[in-house]
Design an enzyme around this catalytic site. Sequence first.
Site, PDB file in Angstrom:
ATOM      1  N   CYS A   1       0.875  -1.172   0.000  1.00 45.67           N
ATOM      2  CA  CYS A   1       0.000   0.000   0.000  1.00 45.67           C
ATOM      3  C   CYS A   1       0.912   1.222   0.000  1.00 45.67           C
ATOM      4  CB  CYS A   1      -0.995  -0.002   1.149  1.00 45.67           C
ATOM      5  SG  CYS A   1      -0.311   0.253   2.768  1.00 45.67           S
TER       6      CYS A   1
ATOM      7  N   CYS B   1      -4.326  -0.796  -2.210  1.00 46.01           N
ATOM      8  CA  CYS B   1      -4.811   0.561  -2.476  1.00 46.01           C
ATOM      9  C   CYS B   1      -4.481   0.919  -3.916  1.00 46.01           C
ATOM     10  CB  CYS B   1      -4.242   1.583  -1.491  1.00 46.01           C
ATOM     11  SG  CYS B   1      -2.537   2.063  -1.755  1.00 46.01           S
TER      12      CYS B   1
ATOM     13  N   CYS C   1       3.348   0.201  -8.425  1.00 47.47           N
ATOM     14  CA  CYS C   1       3.935  -1.081  -8.040  1.00 47.47           C
ATOM     15  C   CYS C   1       5.067  -1.435  -8.994  1.00 47.47           C
ATOM     16  CB  CYS C   1       2.860  -2.171  -8.090  1.00 47.47           C
ATOM     17  SG  CYS C   1       3.470  -3.806  -7.620  1.00 47.47           S
TER      18      CYS C   1
END
Length: 139
Positions: free
Chosen positions: A10, A82, A89
């Site tokens: 997250c 999230c 990412c």
Amino acid sequence: MEKKRILILCTGNSARSQMAEGLLRHDAGDRFEVQSAGTKPSHVRSEAIAAMNELGIDISSHRSKCVDEFTGQHFDYVLTVCDNAKESCPIFPGQTVTIHHNFEDPAALQGSEEERLAAFRRIRDELREYLHAFPPVKT
């Protein structure tokens, strides 16, 4: 059988990913090696620690980690919890399966201490329900 490696991401690695790490280790730790990290790590929220303690899961020794600490490592699964983490990412080597589910950020909610803790409890319970069926497909 070798444990599957999971990284839960997250933004701040302060609440959602920390609670998910604690839940998955507690509920399925015999099957998985679990880590969590953030794209912009901060600190583990006291409300997350309190909400998890209510279940008998102690995450007070957890620390907020940067996803960069895991660069180059192999993970079987990367779970983003999230939308912001999903967008930023990094790519992990190998046959990593990336799974996304956005959970509301309880740390962003305003209110009294009890109202904030109630939000952390709600997200904790949503995470537990979501992770109960993990992994979503047979591996």
